[in-house]
Write a protein that holds these residues in place. Structure first.
Motif, PDB file in Angstrom:
ATOM      1  N   MET A   1     -18.552  13.707   5.933  1.00 30.70           N
ATOM      2  CA  MET A   1     -17.978  13.588   7.154  1.00 30.70           C
ATOM      3  C   MET A   1     -16.518  14.187   6.866  1.00 30.70           C
ATOM      4  SD  MET A   1     -17.262  10.154   9.184  1.00 30.70           S
ATOM      5  CE  MET A   1     -17.445   9.354   7.829  1.00 30.70           C
ATOM      6  N   MET A   4     -12.824  12.252  11.450  1.00 32.94           N
ATOM      7  CA  MET A   4     -13.295  11.404  12.332  1.00 32.94           C
ATOM      8  C   MET A   4     -13.191  11.775  13.641  1.00 32.94           C
ATOM      9  SD  MET A   4     -14.619   8.522  11.001  1.00 32.94           S
ATOM     10  CE  MET A   4     -14.845   7.650   9.431  1.00 32.94           C
ATOM     11  N   ARG A   7     -14.169   9.195  19.548  1.00 39.16           N
ATOM     12  CA  ARG A   7     -15.046   8.657  20.471  1.00 39.16           C
ATOM     13  C   ARG A   7     -15.003   7.039  20.254  1.00 39.16           C
ATOM     14  NH1 ARG A   7     -20.181   7.528  19.620  1.00 39.16           N
ATOM     15  NH2 ARG A   7     -19.990   8.670  17.508  1.00 39.16           N
ATOM     16  N   GLY A   8     -15.492   6.751  19.108  1.00 41.80           N
ATOM     17  CA  GLY A   8     -15.647   5.148  18.937  1.00 41.80           C
ATOM     18  C   GLY A   8     -14.323   4.557  19.276  1.00 41.80           C
ATOM     19  N   PHE A   9     -13.136   5.123  18.813  1.00 40.94           N
ATOM     20  CA  PHE A   9     -11.885   4.322  19.063  1.00 40.94           C
ATOM     21  C   PHE A   9     -11.849   4.097  20.259  1.00 40.94           C
ATOM     22  CE2 PHE A   9     -11.249   6.502  14.840  1.00 40.94           C
ATOM     23  CZ  PHE A   9     -11.159   5.695  14.234  1.00 40.94           C
ATOM     24  N   LEU A  12     -13.957   1.621  21.860  1.00 43.04           N
ATOM     25  CA  LEU A  12     -13.481   0.098  21.482  1.00 43.04           C
ATOM     26  C   LEU A  12     -12.162  -0.158  21.969  1.00 43.04           C
ATOM     27  CD1 LEU A  12     -14.862  -0.189  17.870  1.00 43.04           C
ATOM     28  CD2 LEU A  12     -15.852  -1.164  20.021  1.00 43.04           C
ATOM     29  N   TYR A  23     -18.882  -9.128  31.506  1.00 38.80           N
ATOM     30  CA  TYR A  23     -19.258  -8.365  30.067  1.00 38.80           C
ATOM     31  C   TYR A  23     -20.630  -7.748  30.050  1.00 38.80           C
ATOM     32  CZ  TYR A  23     -19.987  -7.736  25.112  1.00 38.80           C
ATOM     33  OH  TYR A  23     -20.279  -7.293  23.976  1.00 38.80           O
ATOM     34  N   GLU A  53     -27.023  -9.751  22.188  1.00 36.53           N
ATOM     35  CA  GLU A  53     -26.185 -10.058  21.070  1.00 36.53           C
ATOM     36  C   GLU A  53     -24.809 -10.399  22.009  1.00 36.53           C
ATOM     37  OE1 GLU A  53     -27.759  -7.575  18.656  1.00 36.53           O
ATOM     38  OE2 GLU A  53     -28.295  -8.950  17.133  1.00 36.53           O
ATOM     39  N   MET A  54     -23.856 -11.082  21.854  1.00 32.33           N
ATOM     40  CA  MET A  54     -22.816 -11.235  22.468  1.00 32.33           C
ATOM     41  C   MET A  54     -21.761 -11.193  21.419  1.00 32.33           C
ATOM     42  SD  MET A  54     -23.754 -11.573  25.535  1.00 32.33           S
ATOM     43  CE  MET A  54     -22.188 -12.260  26.299  1.00 32.33           C
ATOM     44  N   PRO A  55     -20.379 -11.084  21.966  1.00 26.37           N
ATOM     45  CA  PRO A  55     -19.222 -10.799  20.938  1.00 26.37           C
ATOM     46  C   PRO A  55     -18.792 -12.209  20.389  1.00 26.37           C
ATOM     47  CG  PRO A  55     -18.701 -10.432  23.286  1.00 26.37           C
ATOM     48  CD  PRO A  55     -20.018 -10.639  23.365  1.00 26.37           C
TER      49      PRO A  55
ATOM     50  N   LEU B  34     -10.610   5.074   7.572  1.00 28.01           N
ATOM     51  CA  LEU B  34     -12.062   4.841   7.736  1.00 28.01           C
ATOM     52  C   LEU B  34     -12.807   5.902   7.002  1.00 28.01           C
ATOM     53  CD1 LEU B  34     -12.434   4.131  11.838  1.00 28.01           C
ATOM     54  CD2 LEU B  34     -11.748   2.586   9.593  1.00 28.01           C
ATOM     55  N   GLU B  35     -12.208   7.162   6.820  1.00 27.89           N
ATOM     56  CA  GLU B  35     -12.914   8.254   6.179  1.00 27.89           C
ATOM     57  C   GLU B  35     -13.045   7.510   4.551  1.00 27.89           C
ATOM     58  OE1 GLU B  35     -10.284   8.731   7.868  1.00 27.89           O
ATOM     59  OE2 GLU B  35     -10.308  10.487   9.028  1.00 27.89           O
ATOM     60  N   ALA B  38     -15.939   4.989   4.580  1.00 24.97           N
ATOM     61  CA  ALA B  38     -17.235   6.022   4.885  1.00 24.97           C
ATOM     62  C   ALA B  38     -17.686   6.650   3.796  1.00 24.97           C
ATOM     63  CB  ALA B  38     -17.129   6.672   6.353  1.00 24.97           C
ATOM     64  N   GLU B  39     -16.699   7.273   3.107  1.00 21.90           N
ATOM     65  CA  GLU B  39     -17.114   8.221   1.772  1.00 21.90           C
ATOM     66  C   GLU B  39     -17.237   7.141   0.553  1.00 21.90           C
ATOM     67  OE1 GLU B  39     -17.516  11.432   1.287  1.00 21.90           O
ATOM     68  OE2 GLU B  39     -17.835  11.511   3.694  1.00 21.90           O
ATOM     69  N   ASP B  56     -24.015   4.741  13.106  1.00 18.32           N
ATOM     70  CA  ASP B  56     -22.685   5.489  13.314  1.00 18.32           C
ATOM     71  C   ASP B  56     -21.741   4.950  12.350  1.00 18.32           C
ATOM     72  OD1 ASP B  56     -20.266   6.143  14.472  1.00 18.32           O
ATOM     73  OD2 ASP B  56     -21.186   5.989  16.608  1.00 18.32           O
ATOM     74  N   ARG B  57     -21.512   5.983  11.348  1.00 19.65           N
ATOM     75  CA  ARG B  57     -20.880   5.842   9.968  1.00 19.65           C
ATOM     76  C   ARG B  57     -19.489   5.288  10.444  1.00 19.65           C
ATOM     77  NH1 ARG B  57     -23.765   7.009   6.189  1.00 19.65           N
ATOM     78  NH2 ARG B  57     -22.335   6.194   4.557  1.00 19.65           N
ATOM     79  N   GLU B  58     -18.888   5.870  11.550  1.00 22.90           N
ATOM     80  CA  GLU B  58     -17.448   5.701  11.926  1.00 22.90           C
ATOM     81  C   GLU B  58     -17.415   4.449  12.523  1.00 22.90           C
ATOM     82  OE1 GLU B  58     -16.394   8.486  14.954  1.00 22.90           O
ATOM     83  OE2 GLU B  58     -14.720   7.318  15.429  1.00 22.90           O
ATOM     84  N   LEU B  59     -18.121   3.754  13.251  1.00 24.39           N
ATOM     85  CA  LEU B  59     -18.004   2.488  13.864  1.00 24.39           C
ATOM     86  C   LEU B  59     -18.419   1.558  12.588  1.00 24.39           C
ATOM     87  CD1 LEU B  59     -19.539   2.670  17.511  1.00 24.39           C
ATOM     88  CD2 LEU B  59     -17.362   2.820  16.736  1.00 24.39           C
ATOM     89  N   ALA B  61     -17.774   1.828   9.691  1.00 28.63           N
ATOM     90  CA  ALA B  61     -16.533   2.001   8.787  1.00 28.63           C
ATOM     91  C   ALA B  61     -15.409   0.909   9.243  1.00 28.63           C
ATOM     92  CB  ALA B  61     -16.173   3.365   8.412  1.00 28.63           C
ATOM     93  N   PHE B  76     -22.126  -8.216  12.656  1.00 24.64           N
ATOM     94  CA  PHE B  76     -21.823  -8.998  13.991  1.00 24.64           C
ATOM     95  C   PHE B  76     -21.208  -7.824  14.922  1.00 24.64           C
ATOM     96  CE2 PHE B  76     -20.293 -13.092  15.547  1.00 24.64           C
ATOM     97  CZ  PHE B  76     -20.643 -12.771  16.789  1.00 24.64           C
ATOM     98  N   ARG B  79     -23.159  -5.158  15.959  1.00 23.04           N
ATOM     99  CA  ARG B  79     -24.222  -5.404  17.098  1.00 23.04           C
ATOM    100  C   ARG B  79     -23.717  -5.678  18.342  1.00 23.04           C
ATOM    101  NH1 ARG B  79     -28.550  -8.871  14.740  1.00 23.04           N
ATOM    102  NH2 ARG B  79     -29.455  -7.828  12.841  1.00 23.04           N
ATOM    103  N   ALA B  80     -22.317  -6.242  18.091  1.00 26.22           N
ATOM    104  CA  ALA B  80     -21.973  -6.693  19.471  1.00 26.22           C
ATOM    105  C   ALA B  80     -21.412  -5.555  20.343  1.00 26.22           C
ATOM    106  CB  ALA B  80     -20.484  -7.542  19.397  1.00 26.22           C
ATOM    107  N   CYS B  81     -21.147  -4.167  19.665  1.00 26.30           N
ATOM    108  CA  CYS B  81     -20.904  -2.950  20.063  1.00 26.30           C
ATOM    109  C   CYS B  81     -22.021  -2.527  20.677  1.00 26.30           C
ATOM    110  CB  CYS B  81     -20.214  -1.980  19.387  1.00 26.30           C
ATOM    111  SG  CYS B  81     -20.183  -0.491  19.752  1.00 26.30           S
ATOM    112  N   LEU B  85     -24.426  -0.908  24.915  1.00 23.10           N
ATOM    113  CA  LEU B  85     -24.958   0.463  25.062  1.00 23.10           C
ATOM    114  C   LEU B  85     -26.105   0.526  25.760  1.00 23.10           C
ATOM    115  CD1 LEU B  85     -24.186   1.660  21.137  1.00 23.10           C
ATOM    116  CD2 LEU B  85     -22.571   1.883  23.159  1.00 23.10           C
ATOM    117  N   ARG B 201     -33.836  -5.225  10.274  1.00 24.05           N
ATOM    118  CA  ARG B 201     -32.427  -5.639  10.845  1.00 24.05           C
ATOM    119  C   ARG B 201     -32.141  -7.011  10.108  1.00 24.05           C
ATOM    120  NH1 ARG B 201     -30.888  -5.291  16.397  1.00 24.05           N
ATOM    121  NH2 ARG B 201     -30.871  -7.795  16.695  1.00 24.05           N
TER     122      ARG B 201
END
Lengths: 297, 370
Positions: A1, A4, A7-9, A12, A23, A53-55, B34-35, B38-39, B56-59, B61, B76, B79-81, B85, B201
């Protein structure tokens, strides 16, 4: 990698503001509503649903939260209680969750609420038509501690084979002289399914019977939804010679003087001092506002 | 005057602020990027992705950082993220035979086409704390071999299959629905697809202990590692409107094919059977344990007597998920005083009745009874 991406940030960081009303996405809500409709059509029957799955953690109200999210509309007014109180930490947390993810109005008043999510209690104030009471359920299966296997218990329900439960209650009587189940006391709904009322004290069981409000039960971890439609017969299991009875407290609430409510025992010092106060804080406050006084008020 | 306890709202907000503060730790120490996670904590990231069901390595991390290194909490968060999706569909079946292999070993053959490739493994290291690492010295560069891009590396299970000594892979069922326990509630008995998903899982520790229990006689299967292979595999997806596979990218995987004894039944000749494990990244222990438990859970299908926990589908699937387990165990922290009050009242009553019975019994009889 190498670098970074952001996107993820971004996803979230948008947080609750970026999520759908209540939600859950609309497809998920539709799936839950279908389960609720089936549950209402077959009172007391546990309908499997694809719990998300909930938060918040399993066991902390994910089933109730999903049911609430599926029935909430923008005009609803939500009340959340835990142990009868609006002020306990988990009730506060769930109320904040819905305030943040749906922007709906919240209240602590039982009468003013259209949807009430609860853990372990039914409000003292008689519920009315149009209200929805959503229970958080840890173990939906009333037969679970008699038979751990889902495949077996589903068969027992299908055949109305409830002898095991009666034997368990009978053994209590043989050993103690009375039934030693004080909460999560099993009920039979509309003369058919034996149902777990969730771990409410059996004091609350009579409130479920012929209740004008819709009662919905959500078990997130166990992935079950069940329901008691308005004005449905809900009988606590009993024997002719050992009728069902509820807990009695030998003193009234120390704050509002109510003699017909469920009380919390509060230890006031380390010398054995204790007082008993209403578990339903809203009911207690209302009574005090109306001028009722207990001995410690 | 007694005032009922209040202020949960402020207490929660303050607890969260304190948590954020404690998570950061001593501000004089540089913050983790985060790098870096992840690394340098790659296997933790792999585990969180595997049990979090999200590649998703970034999420992952970020989840690890936010969870202060608590793996279950990080799973957790992921999974909540994931639950928010959309799901477009499922990928085309992965062809791990075409994996860009970084590690490949077989315990059933001394040598085999493609050879044994150790790759970056802890195996055969002496577990001595390395103080040069504490000093931050750079490691020597890795050894290099001439690239053999076209060298075939057939799966060991395919080698044995030529003789029918090992059961063949189940026939491909194009168009058949693929179980997804995150979208459909599990009903027992369930299919192998759903079981494998649950195991993938499932909590590594729990699956590991179950796999271990089969080695110690609780549902013994006489396993051999037919093959472990790890590397990158192309993920393909067939969009409905196109009708042909489109590559989505490469993902890192570890696959384990466990080969186990089977004495045969009325319908089936004696043959080696298989257990299958697959995990994201380098989760090799998980893939192995999963393969053991997968094989044990096939007891019913193979006509074996199911007596051990690892052979009991309902027991394994209902308890392997770390989120379900941790949620329910930890919910005991929540207030339960309403139910406890109901029990208090009962115990007081039972004690009063007990005392009354004792008082009503003459002392001599009491002694005789003892």
């Amino acid at each position: 990698m190498t670098a970074m991406s952001t996107r993820g940030f971004a996803r979230l960081a948008s947080g609750a503001a970026g999520t759908n009303f209540g939600y859950l996405d609309e497809q998920t809500k539709r799936m839950i509503r279908r389960a609720i409709l089936k549950a209402v059509a077959i009172p007391g029957y546990q309908v499997p649903f694809a719990s998300r799955e909930m938060p918040m953690p399993y066991g902390w109200g994910t089933g109730g939260v999903q049911v609430t999210a599926a029935v909430l509309g923008p005009a609803d007014v939500l009340k959340v209680i835990d142990q009868g109180s609006d002020d306990t930490t988990n009730a506060v947390s769930i109320r904040q969750f819905f305030a943040r993810t749906s922007g709906i109005a919240t209240t602590t008043s039982t009468a003013a609420a259209s949807v009430i999510q609860t853990r372990h209690r039914i409000p003292e104030h008689r519920l009315k038509e149009g209200q929805v009471l959503v229970y958080q359920v840890p173990i939906p299966e009333p037969l679970r501690f008699l038979e751990p296997r889902e495949t077996e218990t589903r068969r027992m329900h299908a055949l109305s084979e409830y002898g095991l439960m009666h034997v368990k209650l009978y053994e209590d009587i043989a050993r103690h002289g009375h039934i030693a189940t004080t909460y999560a006391y099993p009920v039979q709904v509309a003369g058919r399914y034996v149902m777990d009322p969730s771990p409410t004290p059996k004091f609350d069981n009579p409130k479920m019977d012929d209740c004008p409000a819709l009662q919905l039960f959500g078990a997130g971890r166990e992935r079950r939804i069940y329901a008691v439609p308005p004005y449905t017969r809900v009988r606590s299991l009993e024997f002719e010679d050992h009728p069902f009875t509820v807990q009695r407290f030998d003193r009234p609430c120390a704050l509002c003087g109510a003699a017909d409510t469920y009380l919390d025992e509060v230890v006031t010092d380390d010398r054995g001092g204790r007082i008993f106060v209403c578990s339903d804080t809203d009911h207690c406050e209302e009574r005090r506002a109306a001028g009722h006084r207990g001995e410690a008020a | 005057m007694y005032v009922a306890v209040k202020g949960g709202e402020a207490a929660i907000a303050n607890a969260h602020r304190l948590l954020a503060h404690v998570r950061r730790g001593d501000p004089a120490v540089p913050e983790l990027g985060l790098e870096q996670i992840a690394e340098q904590l790659a296997l933790a990231v792999d585990r969180v992705m595997t049990e979090g069901s999200l590649y998703d390595r970034e999420l992952a991390a970020l989840a690890l950082k936010q969870a202060r290194g608590d793996l279950v909490e990080a799973v957790f968060l992921l999974r909540a993220c994931r639950t928010t999706l959309p799901r477009f569909g499922h990928s085309a079946p992965l062809d791990t035979g075409r994996m860009a292999v970084r590690r490949r070993i077989s315990a059933t053959y001394k040598d085999l086409p493609g050879g044994q490739v150790l790759g970056p493994t802890f195996d055969y290291t002496h577990r001595l704390l390395d103080f040069t690492l504490a000093a931050g010295l750079p490691p020597p560069p890795p050894a290099e071999a001439p690239a053999e891009p076209d060298a075939p590396m057939p799966r060991v299970t395919d080698l044995l299959a030529d003789e029918s000594l090992i059961e063949p892979s189940p026939p491909e069922q194009p168009g058949a629905p693929v179980g997804d326990l995150t979208r459909e509630p599990v009903s027992y008995p369930t299919g192998r697809d759903t079981r494998l998903q649950a195991l993938a899982r499932g909590d590594e520790g729990f699956v590991l202990a179950l796999g271990y229990s089969t080695q110690r006689g609780y549902g013994r299967t006489h396993p051999f590692v037919g093959e472990i292979r790890a590397g990158a595999v192309m993920l393909e997806f067939v969009p409905e409107e196109l009708g042909f596979p489109v590559p989505l990218g490469r993902i890192a995987l570890t696959e384990c094919q466990m080969v186990t004894q089977f004495k045969g039944s009325g319908e089936r000749p004696p043959q080696f059977t298989r257990g299958y494990g697959l995990a994201f990244g380098g989760c090799e222990r998980k893939a192995m344990a999963m393969a053991l438990v997968d094989r044990s859970l096939r007891a019913r299908e193979l006509g074996e007597e199911a007596t051990a926990p690892a052979q009991d589908e309902e027991f394994v699937l209902a308890h392997c998920d770390s989120l379900q387990a941790t949620g329910f165990v930890e919910h005991l922290k929540l207030p339960h005083h309403v139910d406890f009050q109901a029990e208090l009242e009962l115990v007081r009553r039972l004690r009063a009745e007990h005392a009354a019975r004792q008082a009503a019994t003459p002392p001599m009889l009491q002694e005789a009874a003892e």
